[in-house]
Design a protein around this motif. Sequence first.
Motif, PDB file in Angstrom:
ATOM      1  N   HIS A  48      -4.816 -17.101  29.921  1.00 33.55           N
ATOM      2  CA  HIS A  48      -3.762 -16.100  30.126  1.00 33.55           C
ATOM      3  C   HIS A  48      -2.843 -15.966  28.913  1.00 33.55           C
ATOM      4  O   HIS A  48      -2.173 -14.939  28.772  1.00 33.55           O
ATOM      5  CB  HIS A  48      -2.972 -16.420  31.380  1.00 33.55           C
ATOM      6  CG  HIS A  48      -3.720 -16.094  32.633  1.00 33.55           C
ATOM      7  ND1 HIS A  48      -3.115 -15.695  33.779  1.00 33.55           N
ATOM      8  CD2 HIS A  48      -5.053 -16.111  32.918  1.00 33.55           C
ATOM      9  CE1 HIS A  48      -4.017 -15.469  34.718  1.00 33.55           C
ATOM     10  NE2 HIS A  48      -5.208 -15.729  34.207  1.00 33.55           N
ATOM     11  N   GLN A  49      -2.818 -16.955  28.061  1.00 34.36           N
ATOM     12  CA  GLN A  49      -2.041 -16.845  26.825  1.00 34.36           C
ATOM     13  C   GLN A  49      -2.736 -15.941  25.820  1.00 34.36           C
ATOM     14  O   GLN A  49      -2.102 -15.443  24.896  1.00 34.36           O
ATOM     15  CB  GLN A  49      -1.812 -18.223  26.208  1.00 34.36           C
ATOM     16  CG  GLN A  49      -0.850 -19.077  27.001  1.00 34.36           C
ATOM     17  CD  GLN A  49      -0.600 -20.407  26.335  1.00 34.36           C
ATOM     18  OE1 GLN A  49      -0.507 -20.498  25.115  1.00 34.36           O
ATOM     19  NE2 GLN A  49      -0.483 -21.446  27.137  1.00 34.36           N
ATOM     20  N   ALA A  50      -4.020 -15.736  25.995  1.00 36.17           N
ATOM     21  CA  ALA A  50      -4.827 -14.933  25.067  1.00 36.17           C
ATOM     22  C   ALA A  50      -4.729 -13.466  25.464  1.00 36.17           C
ATOM     23  O   ALA A  50      -5.609 -12.927  26.118  1.00 36.17           O
ATOM     24  CB  ALA A  50      -6.280 -15.404  25.086  1.00 36.17           C
ATOM     25  N   GLN A  51      -3.649 -12.825  25.051  1.00 29.18           N
ATOM     26  CA  GLN A  51      -3.477 -11.421  25.378  1.00 29.18           C
ATOM     27  C   GLN A  51      -2.689 -10.727  24.279  1.00 29.18           C
ATOM     28  O   GLN A  51      -2.219 -11.361  23.363  1.00 29.18           O
ATOM     29  CB  GLN A  51      -2.780 -11.271  26.727  1.00 29.18           C
ATOM     30  CG  GLN A  51      -1.455 -11.989  26.827  1.00 29.18           C
ATOM     31  CD  GLN A  51      -0.879 -11.878  28.223  1.00 29.18           C
ATOM     32  OE1 GLN A  51      -0.952 -10.819  28.824  1.00 29.18           O
ATOM     33  NE2 GLN A  51      -0.319 -12.942  28.725  1.00 29.18           N
ATOM     34  N   GLY A  52      -2.586  -9.441  24.395  1.00 29.27           N
ATOM     35  CA  GLY A  52      -1.838  -8.656  23.420  1.00 29.27           C
ATOM     36  C   GLY A  52      -2.715  -7.621  22.751  1.00 29.27           C
ATOM     37  O   GLY A  52      -3.924  -7.552  22.989  1.00 29.27           O
ATOM     38  N   PRO A  53      -2.122  -6.822  21.894  1.00 30.63           N
ATOM     39  CA  PRO A  53      -2.867  -5.721  21.273  1.00 30.63           C
ATOM     40  C   PRO A  53      -3.781  -6.150  20.121  1.00 30.63           C
ATOM     41  O   PRO A  53      -4.670  -5.405  19.736  1.00 30.63           O
ATOM     42  CB  PRO A  53      -1.761  -4.797  20.763  1.00 30.63           C
ATOM     43  CG  PRO A  53      -0.606  -5.719  20.504  1.00 30.63           C
ATOM     44  CD  PRO A  53      -0.704  -6.797  21.554  1.00 30.63           C
ATOM     45  N   ASP A  54      -3.582  -7.342  19.576  1.00 29.33           N
ATOM     46  CA  ASP A  54      -4.375  -7.815  18.438  1.00 29.33           C
ATOM     47  C   ASP A  54      -5.455  -8.778  18.938  1.00 29.33           C
ATOM     48  O   ASP A  54      -5.156  -9.922  19.297  1.00 29.33           O
ATOM     49  CB  ASP A  54      -3.468  -8.518  17.432  1.00 29.33           C
ATOM     50  CG  ASP A  54      -4.217  -9.062  16.221  1.00 29.33           C
ATOM     51  OD1 ASP A  54      -5.455  -8.933  16.150  1.00 29.33           O
ATOM     52  OD2 ASP A  54      -3.547  -9.624  15.343  1.00 29.33           O
ATOM     53  N   PRO A  55      -6.718  -8.345  18.975  1.00 29.79           N
ATOM     54  CA  PRO A  55      -7.778  -9.192  19.525  1.00 29.79           C
ATOM     55  C   PRO A  55      -7.909 -10.538  18.813  1.00 29.79           C
ATOM     56  O   PRO A  55      -8.063 -11.567  19.468  1.00 29.79           O
ATOM     57  CB  PRO A  55      -9.047  -8.362  19.348  1.00 29.79           C
ATOM     58  CG  PRO A  55      -8.599  -6.981  19.107  1.00 29.79           C
ATOM     59  CD  PRO A  55      -7.213  -7.047  18.550  1.00 29.79           C
ATOM     60  N   GLU A  56      -7.864 -10.539  17.489  1.00 27.86           N
ATOM     61  CA  GLU A  56      -8.045 -11.807  16.781  1.00 27.86           C
ATOM     62  C   GLU A  56      -6.925 -12.779  17.115  1.00 27.86           C
ATOM     63  O   GLU A  56      -7.166 -13.958  17.362  1.00 27.86           O
ATOM     64  CB  GLU A  56      -8.120 -11.574  15.269  1.00 27.86           C
ATOM     65  CG  GLU A  56      -8.475 -12.846  14.519  1.00 27.86           C
ATOM     66  CD  GLU A  56      -8.772 -12.587  13.063  1.00 27.86           C
ATOM     67  OE1 GLU A  56      -7.846 -12.752  12.238  1.00 27.86           O
ATOM     68  OE2 GLU A  56      -9.922 -12.217  12.756  1.00 27.86           O
ATOM     69  N   ALA A  57      -5.704 -12.298  17.143  1.00 29.79           N
ATOM     70  CA  ALA A  57      -4.572 -13.161  17.501  1.00 29.79           C
ATOM     71  C   ALA A  57      -4.735 -13.689  18.926  1.00 29.79           C
ATOM     72  O   ALA A  57      -4.432 -14.856  19.207  1.00 29.79           O
ATOM     73  CB  ALA A  57      -3.257 -12.404  17.355  1.00 29.79           C
ATOM     74  N   ALA A  58      -5.223 -12.848  19.827  1.00 25.84           N
ATOM     75  CA  ALA A  58      -5.417 -13.277  21.206  1.00 25.84           C
ATOM     76  C   ALA A  58      -6.489 -14.362  21.301  1.00 25.84           C
ATOM     77  O   ALA A  58      -6.310 -15.360  22.009  1.00 25.84           O
ATOM     78  CB  ALA A  58      -5.791 -12.082  22.076  1.00 25.84           C
ATOM     79  N   PHE A  59      -7.607 -14.181  20.601  1.00 21.33           N
ATOM     80  CA  PHE A  59      -8.654 -15.199  20.612  1.00 21.33           C
ATOM     81  C   PHE A  59      -8.132 -16.512  20.022  1.00 21.33           C
ATOM     82  O   PHE A  59      -8.373 -17.585  20.573  1.00 21.33           O
ATOM     83  CB  PHE A  59      -9.886 -14.730  19.831  1.00 21.33           C
ATOM     84  CG  PHE A  59     -10.875 -13.957  20.652  1.00 21.33           C
ATOM     85  CD1 PHE A  59     -11.887 -14.598  21.344  1.00 21.33           C
ATOM     86  CD2 PHE A  59     -10.804 -12.573  20.732  1.00 21.33           C
ATOM     87  CE1 PHE A  59     -12.811 -13.887  22.094  1.00 21.33           C
ATOM     88  CE2 PHE A  59     -11.715 -11.848  21.482  1.00 21.33           C
ATOM     89  CZ  PHE A  59     -12.726 -12.500  22.174  1.00 21.33           C
ATOM     90  N   MET A 163     -15.208 -16.102  17.276  1.00 23.76           N
ATOM     91  CA  MET A 163     -15.527 -15.479  18.561  1.00 23.76           C
ATOM     92  C   MET A 163     -14.998 -14.050  18.644  1.00 23.76           C
ATOM     93  O   MET A 163     -15.630 -13.186  19.257  1.00 23.76           O
ATOM     94  CB  MET A 163     -15.005 -16.348  19.710  1.00 23.76           C
ATOM     95  CG  MET A 163     -15.717 -17.692  19.798  1.00 23.76           C
ATOM     96  SD  MET A 163     -17.530 -17.590  19.765  1.00 23.76           S
ATOM     97  CE  MET A 163     -17.807 -16.709  21.286  1.00 23.76           C
ATOM     98  N   CYS A 164     -13.894 -13.779  18.011  1.00 24.84           N
ATOM     99  CA  CYS A 164     -13.402 -12.400  17.977  1.00 24.84           C
ATOM    100  C   CYS A 164     -14.440 -11.499  17.299  1.00 24.84           C
ATOM    101  O   CYS A 164     -14.745 -10.418  17.796  1.00 24.84           O
ATOM    102  CB  CYS A 164     -12.063 -12.327  17.249  1.00 24.84           C
ATOM    103  SG  CYS A 164     -11.396 -10.650  17.143  1.00 24.84           S
ATOM    104  N   GLN A 165     -14.978 -11.957  16.185  1.00 20.57           N
ATOM    105  CA  GLN A 165     -15.992 -11.175  15.486  1.00 20.57           C
ATOM    106  C   GLN A 165     -17.259 -10.994  16.334  1.00 20.57           C
ATOM    107  O   GLN A 165     -17.844  -9.919  16.359  1.00 20.57           O
ATOM    108  CB  GLN A 165     -16.347 -11.825  14.140  1.00 20.57           C
ATOM    109  CG  GLN A 165     -15.223 -11.777  13.124  1.00 20.57           C
ATOM    110  CD  GLN A 165     -14.811 -10.352  12.822  1.00 20.57           C
ATOM    111  OE1 GLN A 165     -15.635  -9.479  12.622  1.00 20.57           O
ATOM    112  NE2 GLN A 165     -13.506 -10.129  12.795  1.00 20.57           N
ATOM    113  N   ALA A 166     -17.651 -12.038  17.032  1.00 21.39           N
ATOM    114  CA  ALA A 166     -18.838 -11.956  17.887  1.00 21.39           C
ATOM    115  C   ALA A 166     -18.630 -10.944  19.013  1.00 21.39           C
ATOM    116  O   ALA A 166     -19.497 -10.115  19.293  1.00 21.39           O
ATOM    117  CB  ALA A 166     -19.179 -13.334  18.456  1.00 21.39           C
TER     118      ALA A 166
END
Length: 170
Positions: A48-59, A163-166
């Motif tokens: 649940h901490q992995a959220q927001g508009p920036d996917p890499e930051a979330a991952f 994992m963001c890239q994958a």
Amino acid sequence: MTIGAIADRMSVTRPVVYKCFADRVELIEELLQRESALVHDGLVAALHQAQGPDPEAAFITGYTAMLRFIESRPGAWRLLFSADPDPAVAANFAAAKQAVAHHSSRWIRPALESWWGKTDLDTKLPALIELFMASGEAAARTILDPESHWTPDALGEFYGRIMCQAFRAA
């Protein structure tokens, strides 16, 4: 794991342990039930901490939170990742893993739709969740390895970027 070994570790006699638990399997099941609940809640909190508009930051945030949690309870994780789980409790391991995968699917699907407009997730999501779970286990094993020099923050950033890239490429 034997009742005798547990009694020795606790500096009590075997009858003391048997007053609390009928046998080794009951003791292991109780331990797993307690630890599984804590592990599940910790993993869900990290997810649940992995959220927001920036996917890499979330991952990165999600993996880092997960690895910090794992580092805080290494004994529980070593038990969960034991190479040869006791056959009497192997079903508990599988059920806990399936619950985390299910929760991850419910959380990751909307993020993939939002971040990258993924529309073919009925086909891809099961494979992506399998990849996600495997990467989480690999990262956990690395943090738990006494020979590893990774910190949760550095390894979380490393896995988060990969994992963001994958997921983006999927």
